[in-house]
Scaffold this motif. Structure first.
Motif, mmCIF file in Angstrom:
data_model
loop_
_atom_site.group_PDB
_atom_site.id
_atom_site.type_symbol
_atom_site.label_atom_id
_atom_site.label_comp_id
_atom_site.label_asym_id
_atom_site.label_seq_id
_atom_site.Cartn_x
_atom_site.Cartn_y
_atom_site.Cartn_z
ATOM 1 N N SER A 37 -6.618 -1.716 -7.534
ATOM 2 C CA SER A 37 -5.905 -1.086 -6.869
ATOM 3 C C SER A 37 -5.981 0.321 -6.684
ATOM 4 O O SER A 37 -7.524 0.757 -6.495
ATOM 5 C CB SER A 37 -4.190 -1.133 -7.885
ATOM 6 N N GLN A 39 -4.950 3.418 -7.317
ATOM 7 C CA GLN A 39 -5.006 3.482 -8.009
ATOM 8 C C GLN A 39 -6.144 3.742 -9.414
ATOM 9 O O GLN A 39 -6.464 4.484 -9.934
ATOM 10 C CB GLN A 39 -3.757 3.310 -9.399
ATOM 11 N N VAL B 37 9.712 1.099 -2.604
ATOM 12 C CA VAL B 37 8.710 1.414 -3.439
ATOM 13 C C VAL B 37 8.687 2.683 -3.449
ATOM 14 O O VAL B 37 7.591 3.011 -2.279
ATOM 15 C CB VAL B 37 7.757 -0.095 -3.249
ATOM 16 N N GLU B 38 8.299 4.032 -3.745
ATOM 17 C CA GLU B 38 8.173 4.865 -3.847
ATOM 18 C C GLU B 38 6.736 5.107 -4.120
ATOM 19 O O GLU B 38 6.404 6.424 -5.075
ATOM 20 C CB GLU B 38 8.971 6.018 -4.256
ATOM 21 N N LYS B 39 5.808 4.512 -3.836
ATOM 22 C CA LYS B 39 4.687 5.184 -3.718
ATOM 23 C C LYS B 39 3.949 4.563 -2.816
ATOM 24 O O LYS B 39 3.658 3.995 -1.730
ATOM 25 C CB LYS B 39 3.739 3.720 -4.872
ATOM 26 N N SER B 41 0.575 3.909 -0.060
ATOM 27 C CA SER B 41 -0.258 2.159 0.666
ATOM 28 C C SER B 41 -0.178 2.039 1.281
ATOM 29 O O SER B 41 -0.473 3.044 2.081
ATOM 30 C CB SER B 41 0.786 0.933 -0.161
ATOM 31 N N THR B 47 5.418 9.108 1.826
ATOM 32 C CA THR B 47 6.795 8.571 0.336
ATOM 33 C C THR B 47 7.717 9.858 0.160
ATOM 34 O O THR B 47 7.135 10.478 0.085
ATOM 35 C CB THR B 47 6.583 7.247 -0.396
ATOM 36 N N GLU B 49 9.697 10.919 -3.233
ATOM 37 C CA GLU B 49 9.624 10.049 -4.560
ATOM 38 C C GLU B 49 10.923 10.855 -4.967
ATOM 39 O O GLU B 49 10.592 12.136 -5.143
ATOM 40 C CB GLU B 49 8.923 11.317 -5.491
ATOM 41 N N ARG B 58 5.203 12.826 -0.803
ATOM 42 C CA ARG B 58 3.868 12.494 -0.992
ATOM 43 C C ARG B 58 2.895 12.579 0.853
ATOM 44 O O ARG B 58 3.571 11.350 0.967
ATOM 45 C CB ARG B 58 3.717 11.393 -1.928
ATOM 46 N N GLN B 105 -4.742 11.723 -4.985
ATOM 47 C CA GLN B 105 -4.956 10.122 -4.934
ATOM 48 C C GLN B 105 -4.139 9.682 -4.056
ATOM 49 O O GLN B 105 -2.861 9.019 -3.907
ATOM 50 C CB GLN B 105 -4.028 9.594 -6.452
#
Lengths: 385, 256
Positions: A37, A39, B37-39, B41, B47, B49, B58, B105
Motif C-alpha cells: 500500500s 503506507q 476517505v480522508e487519505k 491516494s 485531502t 482530514e 494533506r 508519506q
C-alpha cells in the motif's frame, strides 16, 4: 530427487502456484497480487528476494577473495559452487525485480537516466556490473565443458582485474543495501536504524556468505556421495564465528551508544524478533567456539542458524522495523509468497542441474593459474584424502 | 521567485472544495464516497482530514531539499526553481523508493494499474509558471489556502500569528521541518494533534545517504588498490618459495 519423488511434486506445485501468481501480476497489477500500500510500499519481494537474495549470494565474492586474492589455495574446491550460487542468486534477484518493479519494462532506465545522489542508482549499477562479473567468473566452467580454449585464455588474461572489480562491487552494494535505509530515521525502529547500517549489512553479508558455503558443501556432499571437506569447512566456520562475534559486539555497542539498548526488553513484537535475530547469530558462534567443528552435523546446524539469523535481520529491517511507523499491518498475500517460493525452487533446481552437468565440483588443470595448477590439484587431493 | 502555499487550519471550514478542484485539475473522479476517505491516494492528491472540530489539509509539502528527488534512481523527480517538486512519469521505473522514503508519506501509487505511476500534488506547476494561483487556492472560500511568493506567504503567516496570538500556535509548520518546505501550515492546536509529524529532524534528509554515497569512489579506489596489493604479496610469496625450491608454509596445515 529420484529417490524421493515427493519433492518433484512439491516443485511442480510451487512452479504452478508461481505461474498463476505471475499471470495475475502481469495482467492485474501489483495491487491484485500483493498486500502493498502507499503506507507500506516495500514487501517481501524487496525484503526477502532482493535483500536476502543478494546477501545469500555473498559467498561468491568472499571465497573469490580468499582463494584468488589471499591465495589460500586449499579453499579452491568449494570456490566454484560458491560462484555458481552467487551467479544464480543475482539472476534470481533480477528476476524478482521484474515482479516487484511497477514498470519492469523500464528496468534499463537506470542505465541512461542517472541520479548519482540515489543509493538505488548505485545499487542498480553495482548489481548489473557484478552480475556481469559473476557471469564471466562462471563462464570458464561452461567453456571447459565444451573445451573451448581460446575464450578461456582470454578470460584468464583479464582474470585479476575482473576478480578485484567483483570484490569491490560486492562490497559496495552489500553495504549500499543498508545505506538504502539511512534515509528513513523517522520510520525505521531504533533497534535497527543506525548510521552504521552500511557496515552492518556488509559484515553480516560476509557471515552469511561463509554460512551458505558451509551449508551448500554439506548438501552437495550428501547429494553426490562425496566426502565432506571437514578440515576446510572447520577453518571457515572459525572465521564465521569470529565475524559473527565482531558483528554482534558492534551491534550492541551501537545500540548502547544511541541509547536504544533499553528497548530490547520492552514487550513489543519488535523486541522479540530482535532477540530472535541475535540468538540465531550468537548460537552458531557459541557452537563453533565450543570446538565442535569436526562434527559435520554441528557445522551444518551452525551454518543453518546463521543463515536464518541473517534472513531474520533483513526481514526485521525491511518489514518488522518499518511497520509501526507506517500505521498499517503488512502481511504478505499468498501470491507474494508463491512468487518468492517459486523463485527459490527454481534456484535449487538450476543449481542441481548445473552441478550435474557442469564441472562444478571438479578442478581441472586449465582453470588453475599457470604454474600453480599441479600444486592446487595436489592440495585438492590432499584435502580429500 | 519561489512560490509557496499557506494553509491555515484555523480558517478551514471543511468544505472540501480544494479536493474537488484538485480532482478536476488532474482528471480524477470525485464524489461523496471519495470525499469520505480522508487519505491521500493515487486518486486524491490532496485531502481534508477531520480532527475533532478541526480540519487539516494533506498534500505534498514540496520540500526545499526533497527526499524523493534524492532517492529516485532515474531522476524522475525535480525540485523546480519555482518551488514545486514535479514528477516525470515517463522516467519512473516503479521502484517506489520515493514512497518508502518520504517523511510526510505523500507519494501514492496506482496499485491497480498494469502500467502504474506515482501520483502526488505538483503545486499546479503549470499554472504557477503562468503566474496563476493553484487550483485549490482559487476555490477556497475561507482564505484557508493561499498561494503566492514564498516570502509573502511567510510574512502573511507571521502577521496572522502576531495579529491574534491567542488563536495560533506560535509556530509555522514547514519553516524548518526537514530543512524547510514550500507548503506552510498554521494551527490553533499543537501540530501533532492534526496528524502531522512533529518529531522530524530540522535538517534535510538526503545528506544522510549522500554522506555515505559520496565516499563510494574513495572506497572503490582504495579497495581495489588494497586487493591488488594483497594479491601481489601473496602470489610473490609463493613465487619466491617456488624459486627457492620449497613449498609454501601453509602446505603443512593442509596435511594435518
Amino acid at each position: 530427487m529420484r529417490r524421493v519423488p515427493v519433492w518433484k511434486w512439491v516443485f511442480i506445485a510451487l512452479m504452478a502456484a508461481g505461474a498463476y501468481a505471475t499471470y495475475l501480476r502481469a495482467f492485474h497489477g501489483l495491487g491484485a497480487v500483493t498486500h502493498l500500500s502507499d503506507q507500506f510500499p516495500w514487501g517481501i519481494w524487496v525484503a526477502f528476494d532482493v535483500l536476502c537474495g543478494v546477501g545469500l549470494a555473498a559467498g561468491g565474492f568472499t571465497l573469490v577473495a580468499v582463494v584468488h586474492i589471499f591465495n589460500i589455495e586449499k579453499y579452491r574446491p568449494i570456490l566454484r559452487p560458491a560462484i555458481l550460487t552467487a551467479f544464480l542468486g543475482y539472476l534470481l534477484v533480477v528476476l524478482a525485480l521484474m515482479f516487484d518493479l511497477g514498470r519492469p519494462d523500464r528496468i534499463w532506465h537506470a542505465l541512461v537516466m542517472w541520479n548519482p545522489r540515489s543509493v538505488m542508482f548505485e545499487v542498480a549499477w553495482c548489481v548489473m556490473l557484478y552480475t556481469t562479473v559473476l557471469f564471466l567468473e562462471f563462464l570458464p566452467v561452461v567453456l571447459e565443458k565444451f573445451n573451448l580454449q581460446a575464450p578461456l585464455k582470454l578470460l584468464h588474461a583479464i582474470s585479476v582485474p575482473l576478480i578485484i572489480a567483483g570484490i569491490v562491487l560486492s562490497t559496495l552494494h552489500q553495504s549500499s543495501l543498508g545505506t538504502l535505509y539511512l534515509i528513513v530515521p523517522h520510520k525505521l525502529d531504533p533497534l535497527w536504524y543506525s548510521p552504521l547500517l552500511p557496515l552492518f549489512f556488509f559484515l553480516s553479508a560476509i557471515c552469511v556468505g561463509l554460512a551458505m558455503t558451509i551449508f551448500e558443501s554439506w548438501h552437495s556432499s550428501r547429494a553426490f556421495g562425496r566426502q565432506l571437506e571437514v578440515s576446510l569447512l572447520g577453518g571457515m566456520s572459525r572465521v564465521l564465528a569470529v565475524l559473527l562475534s565482531v558483528y554482534l559486539v558492534l551491534r550492541f555497542m551501537d545500540l548502547s551508544r544511541r541509547g536504544a539498548i533499553g528497548r530490547i526488553w520492552e514487550p513489543r513484537i519488535e523486541s522479540y524478533l530482535f532477540l530472535l535475530e541475535v540468538a540465531l547469530m550468537a548460537l552458531p558462534a557459541l557452537l563453533i567456539f565450543r570446538g565442535h567443528t569436526r562434527r559435520p552435523a554441528v557445522l551444518y546446524a551452525a551454518s543453518v542458524m546463521a543463515v536464518f539469523g541473517f534472513v531474520t535481520n533483513r526481514l526485521n529491517v525491511a518489514v518488522t522495523g518499518m511497520e509501526r511507523a507506517s500505521g498499517v499491518v503488512y502481511l504478505p498475500k499468498w501470491t507474494e509468497l508463491a512468487v518468492t517460493l517459486a523463485i527459490i525452487a527454481l534456484g535449487f533446481a538450476i543449481f542441481r542441474l548445473a552441478v550435474q552437468y557442469l564441472p562444478i565440483f571438479e578442478e581441472t588443470h586449465e582453470e588453475n593459474r599457470a604454474g600453480n595448477g599441479a600444486q592446487a590439484e595436489e592440495d585438492y587431493l590432499l584435502t580429500r584424502a | 521567485m519561489a512560490k509557496a502555499i499557506l494553509f491555515d487550519s484555523t480558517r478551514c471550514v471543511g468544505c472540501r472544495e480544494c479536493e474537488r478542484a484538485c480532482a478536476e485539475k488532474w482528471g480524477n473522479p470525485y464524489n461523496d464516497q471519495i470525499a469520505e476517505v480522508e487519505k491521500l491516494s493515487a486518486q486524491k492528491l490532496t485531502t481534508i482530514e477531520t480532527h475533532g472540530e478541526r480540519f487539516q489539509r494533506r498534500l505534498c509539502l514540496h520540500c526545499a531539499e526533497p527526499t524523493c528527488v534524492s532517492v529516485c534512481p532515474v531522476g524522475a523527480f525535480e525540485k523546480t526553481a519555482l518551488g514545486p517538486v514535479v514528477y516525470d512519469e515517463k522516467k519512473c521505473i516503479g521502484c517506489r523508493y520515493c514512497i518508502m522514503a518520504c517523511p510526510f508519506q505523500v507519494p501514492a501509487y496506482e496499485w491497480s494499474e498494469i502500467l502504474p505511476r506515482v501520483r502526488k500534488c505538483d503545486m499546479c506547476y503549470a499554472r504557477q509558471a503562468k503566474g496563476e494561483p493553484t487550483a485549490c487556492t482559487e476555490v477556497c472560500p475561507a482564505d484557508a489556502t493561499l498561494s503566492g511568493d514564498y516570502e509573502a506567504m511567510v510574512a502573511e503567516a507571521r502577521k496572522r500569528i502576531a495579529d491574534s496570538p491567542g488563536d495560533y500556535q506560535p509556530y509555522i509548520y514547514g519553516l524548518r521541518e526537514v530543512g524547510g518546505t514550500s507548503v506552510l501550515f498554521l494551527s490553533a492546536v499543537p501540530f501533532n494533534e492534526l496528524g502531522l509529524r512533529t518529531d522530524l529532524p530540522q535538517s534535510p534528509l538526503p545528506p544522510l545517504t549522500w554522506s555515505v554515497l559520496s565516499a563510494v569512489p574513495d572506497i572503490a579506489t582504495s579497495g581495489a588498490v588494497l586487493m591488488g596489493g594483497i594479491y601481489w604479496i601473496t602470489h610473490r610469496r609463493e613465487a619466491v618459495a617456488k624459486a627457492e625450491g620449497r613449498r609454501p608454509g601453509r602446505q603443512k596445515e593442509v596435511r594435518q
